[in-house]
Design a protein around this motif. Structure first.
Motif, PDB file in Angstrom:
ATOM      1  N   ALA A  19      65.862  46.653 -14.090  1.00  0.00           N
ATOM      2  CA  ALA A  19      64.709  45.756 -13.045  1.00  0.00           C
ATOM      3  C   ALA A  19      63.452  44.930 -13.534  1.00  0.00           C
ATOM      4  O   ALA A  19      63.032  44.545 -13.167  1.00  0.00           O
ATOM      5  CB  ALA A  19      63.864  47.151 -12.273  1.00  0.00           C
ATOM      6  N   LEU A  24      71.516  40.328 -13.446  1.00  0.00           N
ATOM      7  CA  LEU A  24      71.319  40.312 -11.988  1.00  0.00           C
ATOM      8  C   LEU A  24      72.172  39.297 -11.529  1.00  0.00           C
ATOM      9  O   LEU A  24      71.870  38.165 -11.444  1.00  0.00           O
ATOM     10  CB  LEU A  24      70.030  39.976 -11.571  1.00  0.00           C
ATOM     11  CG  LEU A  24      69.526  40.283 -10.408  1.00  0.00           C
ATOM     12  CD1 LEU A  24      69.362  41.716  -9.834  1.00  0.00           C
ATOM     13  CD2 LEU A  24      68.023  39.880  -9.941  1.00  0.00           C
ATOM     14  N   ARG A  79      61.587  38.921 -10.807  1.00  0.00           N
ATOM     15  CA  ARG A  79      60.904  40.439 -10.209  1.00  0.00           C
ATOM     16  C   ARG A  79      60.145  40.064  -8.851  1.00  0.00           C
ATOM     17  O   ARG A  79      60.384  40.861  -8.044  1.00  0.00           O
ATOM     18  CB  ARG A  79      59.663  40.898 -11.600  1.00  0.00           C
ATOM     19  CG  ARG A  79      60.548  41.516 -12.538  1.00  0.00           C
ATOM     20  CD  ARG A  79      59.468  42.324 -13.463  1.00  0.00           C
ATOM     21  NE  ARG A  79      58.527  41.452 -13.871  1.00  0.00           N
ATOM     22  CZ  ARG A  79      58.511  40.987 -15.171  1.00  0.00           C
ATOM     23  NH1 ARG A  79      59.632  41.018 -15.875  1.00  0.00           N
ATOM     24  NH2 ARG A  79      57.619  40.232 -15.707  1.00  0.00           N
ATOM     25  N   ARG A  84      63.546  38.405  -6.461  1.00  0.00           N
ATOM     26  CA  ARG A  84      64.850  39.124  -6.449  1.00  0.00           C
ATOM     27  C   ARG A  84      65.147  40.563  -6.553  1.00  0.00           C
ATOM     28  O   ARG A  84      66.145  41.141  -6.493  1.00  0.00           O
ATOM     29  CB  ARG A  84      65.923  38.216  -7.380  1.00  0.00           C
ATOM     30  CG  ARG A  84      66.064  36.905  -7.036  1.00  0.00           C
ATOM     31  CD  ARG A  84      66.830  36.236  -8.021  1.00  0.00           C
ATOM     32  NE  ARG A  84      68.375  36.890  -8.135  1.00  0.00           N
ATOM     33  CZ  ARG A  84      69.171  36.476  -8.939  1.00  0.00           C
ATOM     34  NH1 ARG A  84      68.866  35.602 -10.103  1.00  0.00           N
ATOM     35  NH2 ARG A  84      70.558  36.906  -8.808  1.00  0.00           N
ATOM     36  N   ILE A  85      63.838  41.315  -6.725  1.00  0.00           N
ATOM     37  CA  ILE A  85      63.877  42.730  -7.068  1.00  0.00           C
ATOM     38  C   ILE A  85      62.938  43.301  -6.377  1.00  0.00           C
ATOM     39  O   ILE A  85      61.508  42.847  -6.159  1.00  0.00           O
ATOM     40  CB  ILE A  85      63.796  42.703  -8.519  1.00  0.00           C
ATOM     41  CG1 ILE A  85      64.820  42.537  -9.251  1.00  0.00           C
ATOM     42  CG2 ILE A  85      63.569  44.513  -8.777  1.00  0.00           C
ATOM     43  CD1 ILE A  85      64.743  42.571 -10.848  1.00  0.00           C
ATOM     44  N   PRO A 131      65.147  41.086  -1.214  1.00  0.00           N
ATOM     45  CA  PRO A 131      65.721  41.329  -2.476  1.00  0.00           C
ATOM     46  C   PRO A 131      67.214  41.402  -2.885  1.00  0.00           C
ATOM     47  O   PRO A 131      68.025  41.994  -2.088  1.00  0.00           O
ATOM     48  CB  PRO A 131      64.768  41.966  -3.285  1.00  0.00           C
ATOM     49  CG  PRO A 131      64.748  43.301  -2.333  1.00  0.00           C
ATOM     50  CD  PRO A 131      64.484  42.439  -0.745  1.00  0.00           C
TER      51      PRO A 131
END
Length: 252
Positions: A58, A70, A87, A90-91, A164
């Protein structure tokens, strides 16, 4: 056989803490692919490296060696600014302790990542997420006015609102009673099946992991097994086998 697109992956990932005789290896050459649109659980005994693996995947922690991707983006090639953007955009994250801002309403907490990024929510997507978590009548309430299960569903909605690539959930039911935990797990399952989300969850709970598509088992910082179409009973049997192996080696 259906080929599953990879959302994220680790390649020969190693993470060590300390140096010399005091060095501890939390991850020892981990290779794992995480399928897009799948619900994956990471399991293993305490100290197996499961939280460290999730934090590296992550972009919350930096591996000692190896690479995290990723999609096809290698994280080691990104500077701090680009990592922060990745972060943010996309997360998604869901933590055991909810991590809600107590002075903000549920709606403000859900929209906080977008507000920080200076972006407006997609109205249709926001509406779909709110409908999914079932909190439309609680959006004006602050965290102290919500149950633990409702707070965690707010946290789940916050993780999803930016659409995300992957949502990472670290023991998301750990602070909840069984009924509230089941609520949150049903929501996570629905978000995979109906919203096409990719979710990676660290858990020690066989019942929670039994609702996922796949389990990756860690021990001593290495991937030692995996299971598809898991059930709580199959998971318990597998965990007993791991315990027996450790006992045979004099490790317990």
């Amino acid at each position: 056989m259906v080929m599953i697109e990879t959302a994220a992956r680790a390649a020969n990932l190693t993470k060590s803490y300390g140096s010399g005789a005091a060095a501890v290896t939390a991850l020892d050459g981990v290779d794992v692919d995480l399928g897009r649109g799948e619900f994956t659980a990471i399991m293993g005994p305490s100290g197996s490296g499961k939280s460290t693996l999730m934090h590296c995947l992550a972009a919350l922690d930096t591996p000692t060696s190896g690479e995290v991707f990723l999609g096809d983006q290698a994280l080691s090639r990104l500077n701090d600014k680009k990592l922060t953007e990745l972060r943010r955009d996309r997360i998604g994250f869901v933590f055991q302790s909810f991590n809600l801002v107590p002075t903000l309403t549920a709606q403000e907490n859900i929209l906080l990542p977008l507000a920080i990024a200076g972006r407006r929510p997609d109205p249709d997507w926001f509406d779909q997420v709110i409908e999914t978590v079932g909190l439309r009548d609680r959006l004006s309430h602050r965290p102290s006015e919500l149950s633990g299960g409702q707070q965690q569903r707010v946290a789940c909605a916050r993780a999803l609102v930016s659409r995300p690539d992957v949502v990472f959930a670290d023991e998301p039911t750990g602070n909840l009673d069984s009924a509230s935990g089941e609520e949150v797990l049903r929501f996570l399952r629905y978000s995979v099946d109906e919203l096409g989300q990719t979710i990676v969850m660290v858990t020690h709970d066989p019942a929670a992991a039994g609702g996922t598509d796949r389990i990756v088992f860690l021990a001593d910082g290495r991937v030692v097994d995996e299971m598809r179409e898991p059930s709580a009973d199959r998971i318990l049997d597998r965990m007993k086998q791991f315990d027996a192996r450790h006992a045979a080696r004099g490790e317990v």
